[in-house]
Design an enzyme around this catalytic site. Structure first.
Site, PDB file in Angstrom:
ATOM      1  N   PRO A   1       9.085  -4.454   0.155  1.00 10.69           N
ATOM      2  CA  PRO A   1      10.534  -4.218   1.458  1.00 10.69           C
ATOM      3  C   PRO A   1       9.863  -4.327   2.714  1.00 10.69           C
ATOM      4  O   PRO A   1       8.685  -3.926   3.005  1.00 10.69           O
ATOM      5  CB  PRO A   1      10.368  -2.856   0.373  1.00 10.69           C
ATOM      6  CG  PRO A   1       9.933  -2.113  -0.755  1.00 10.69           C
ATOM      7  CD  PRO A   1       8.720  -3.014  -1.212  1.00 10.69           C
TER       8      PRO A   1
ATOM      9  N   ASP B   1      -3.098  -1.850   9.471  1.00 11.98           N
ATOM     10  CA  ASP B   1      -3.020  -1.561   7.925  1.00 11.98           C
ATOM     11  C   ASP B   1      -3.940  -2.761   7.260  1.00 11.98           C
ATOM     12  O   ASP B   1      -4.178  -2.970   6.230  1.00 11.98           O
ATOM     13  CB  ASP B   1      -2.290  -1.396   6.888  1.00 11.98           C
ATOM     14  CG  ASP B   1      -1.730   0.280   7.621  1.00 11.98           C
ATOM     15  OD1 ASP B   1      -2.091   1.118   8.143  1.00 11.98           O
ATOM     16  OD2 ASP B   1       0.264   0.510   7.818  1.00 11.98           O
TER      17      ASP B   1
ATOM     18  N   MET C   1       5.545   0.369   3.888  1.00 12.24           N
ATOM     19  CA  MET C   1       4.101  -0.099   2.474  1.00 12.24           C
ATOM     20  C   MET C   1       3.291  -1.722   3.177  1.00 12.24           C
ATOM     21  O   MET C   1       2.630  -1.835   2.401  1.00 12.24           O
ATOM     22  CB  MET C   1       5.841  -0.366   1.591  1.00 12.24           C
ATOM     23  CG  MET C   1       6.384   0.550   0.773  1.00 12.24           C
ATOM     24  SD  MET C   1       6.740   0.081  -0.926  1.00 12.24           S
ATOM     25  CE  MET C   1       5.341   0.510  -2.318  1.00 12.24           C
ATOM     26  N   ALA C   2       3.522  -1.600   4.009  1.00 14.32           N
ATOM     27  CA  ALA C   2       2.689  -2.629   5.490  1.00 14.32           C
ATOM     28  C   ALA C   2       2.788  -3.614   4.814  1.00 14.32           C
ATOM     29  O   ALA C   2       2.163  -4.689   4.439  1.00 14.32           O
ATOM     30  CB  ALA C   2       0.758  -2.317   5.215  1.00 14.32           C
ATOM     31  N   GLY C   3       4.002  -4.438   4.610  1.00 13.89           N
ATOM     32  CA  GLY C   3       4.742  -5.353   4.097  1.00 13.89           C
ATOM     33  C   GLY C   3       3.822  -6.776   4.869  1.00 13.89           C
ATOM     34  O   GLY C   3       3.831  -7.724   4.427  1.00 13.89           O
ATOM     35  N   GLY C   4       4.714  -6.926   6.541  1.00 20.13           N
ATOM     36  CA  GLY C   4       4.259  -7.570   6.858  1.00 20.13           C
ATOM     37  C   GLY C   4       2.253  -7.294   7.909  1.00 20.13           C
ATOM     38  O   GLY C   4       1.822  -8.346   7.450  1.00 20.13           O
ATOM     39  N   SER C   5       1.792  -6.314   7.366  1.00 19.35           N
ATOM     40  CA  SER C   5       0.616  -6.296   7.382  1.00 19.35           C
ATOM     41  C   SER C   5      -0.715  -7.337   6.267  1.00 19.35           C
ATOM     42  O   SER C   5      -1.368  -7.642   6.144  1.00 19.35           O
ATOM     43  CB  SER C   5       0.033  -5.572   7.410  1.00 19.35           C
ATOM     44  OG  SER C   5       0.356  -4.608   8.741  1.00 19.35           O
ATOM     45  N   ALA C   6      -0.077  -6.916   5.026  1.00 14.68           N
ATOM     46  CA  ALA C   6       0.385  -7.148   3.611  1.00 14.68           C
ATOM     47  C   ALA C   6      -0.265  -9.277   4.032  1.00 14.68           C
ATOM     48  O   ALA C   6      -0.908  -9.869   3.947  1.00 14.68           O
ATOM     49  CB  ALA C   6       0.894  -6.736   3.013  1.00 14.68           C
TER      50      ALA C   6
ATOM     51  N   LYS D   1       1.150  -0.874  -0.624  1.00 11.44           N
ATOM     52  CA  LYS D   1       0.298   0.423  -0.169  1.00 11.44           C
ATOM     53  C   LYS D   1       1.122   0.659  -0.009  1.00 11.44           C
ATOM     54  O   LYS D   1       1.885   1.641   0.427  1.00 11.44           O
ATOM     55  CB  LYS D   1      -1.351   0.031   1.349  1.00 11.44           C
ATOM     56  CG  LYS D   1      -0.455   0.202   2.323  1.00 11.44           C
ATOM     57  CD  LYS D   1       0.055   1.355   3.414  1.00 11.44           C
ATOM     58  CE  LYS D   1       0.942   0.969   4.515  1.00 11.44           C
ATOM     59  NZ  LYS D   1       1.282   3.476   5.088  1.00 11.44           N
TER      60      LYS D   1
END
Length: 310
Positions: A103, A145, A108-113, A18
């Site tokens: 990343p 997120d 960019m909310a990688g863990g949340s993704a 995001k």
């Protein structure tokens, strides 16, 4: 465990990163979070998360960021699976395999993704039949997120970012993300934001109507001046190099630039795919960023795809 003949096949879910087109930070709440008003857009950098039945709970990570993602109980995807199992009475363990491309610790909310993808994948694997709204409720327990990464598209987030409302947006937007080696802690950035504001009173934020109009236009030239992040000054205060990176991107032809979330990734909006290529080449040549990635938005949120064949 049931027999191999009746075990469901592994489920793979693709989930986007995001960018915050607008991030307005209000006063500090009693629970330690700030009141936020943000406009999210899902962009075409993604992780693939595969969930399979196993004898024990576990997680593994592959891809360029694998060495910096924990695989123990602190992993947000593993926490997502555990939460969903506990809340729905499932006792069947799963192994989560994350192919990491978003990343890490980049705003960019990688863990949340990955957590969002895990909820969607476990829902399918365990045949729970949960609605999107139900999944978003569980997602909100995991992080601000996470609900948006289930939904995708473009949406307004309120509360601490977890309460979502759709946004009417036209067209596609081309982004260039400059990913730096600069380390930034989200709590540190919020604390610096509070310090820079001093004792001044901060109102509860609400979405900027000019941004909403810009999104309805579908024109990146109209959207670019509306990109806003109240955390940007704090991030630049802690890491002045980010200010130089923002200036470089604008000098090289970006229509607009903004620190993504709490940083340190910088998102540049450009006119079209050719402009994205030109800016990527220019930023890469300067060495100002460790990595430069192109993406488009908005795209849909976490969704099941055919399982990968290794």
């Amino acid at each position: 465990m049931t027999s191999a003949h009746s075990d469901p096949s592994p489920v793979t879910v693709r989930v986007p990163a995001k960018v915050n087109l607008e991030l307005l930070v209000g006063p500090l709440r009693d629970d330690g979070f700030h009141t936020l008003s943000t406009v999210y857009q899902a962009v075409s950098l993604h992780d693939d998360v595969t969930v399979a039945l196993d004898d024990d709970w576990g997680c593994s990570v592959s891809g360029p960021y694998a060495d910096v993602v924990p695989t123990d109980a602190t992993n947000l995807a593993l926490r997502a699976a555990s939460l969903l199992a506990e809340e729905t009475g499932v006792e069947t363990p799963v192994h989560i395999s994350i192919s990491k491309s978003i990343p890490v610790a980049g705003g960019m909310a990688g863990g949340s993704a990955d957590a969002a993808a895990t909820l969607v994948a476990c829902d399918r694997l365990w045949a729970l039949g949960l609605s999107t709204e139900e999944l978003e409720e569980y997602a909100a327990e995991l992080g601000s997120d996470v609900p948006f990464l289930i939904r995708g598209g473009t949406a307004v987030g309120s509360g601490r970012g977890e309460r979502l409302a759709p946004v009417l947006a036209r067209g596609n937007y081309h982004w260039v993300f400059a990913i730096s080696d600069i380390g930034l802690s989200t709590p540190d950035v919020y604390a610096e934001c509070d310090r820079l504001r001093g004792k001044s009173s901060v109102p509860d934020p609400s979405p900027n109507s000019e941004l909403m109009i810009a999104l309805r236009s579908g024109d990146p030239h109209i959207l670019a001046p509306q990109l806003t992040n109240d955390l940007q000054d704090a991030a630049v205060s802690l890491r002045p190099e980010l200010g130089e990176l923002l200036a470089s991107g604008m000098e090289f032809g970006a229509l607009g630039g903004v620190v993504s979330g709490s940083g340190p990734t910088v998102a540049f909006l450009v006119e079209d795919v050719e402009s994205a290529i030109d800016l990527t080449v220019a930023l890469t040549a300067t060495g100002a960023a460790r990595e430069v990635r192109k993406a488009i938005g908005p795209i849909h949120g976490a969704h099941v795809i055919p399982a990968r064949v290794d």
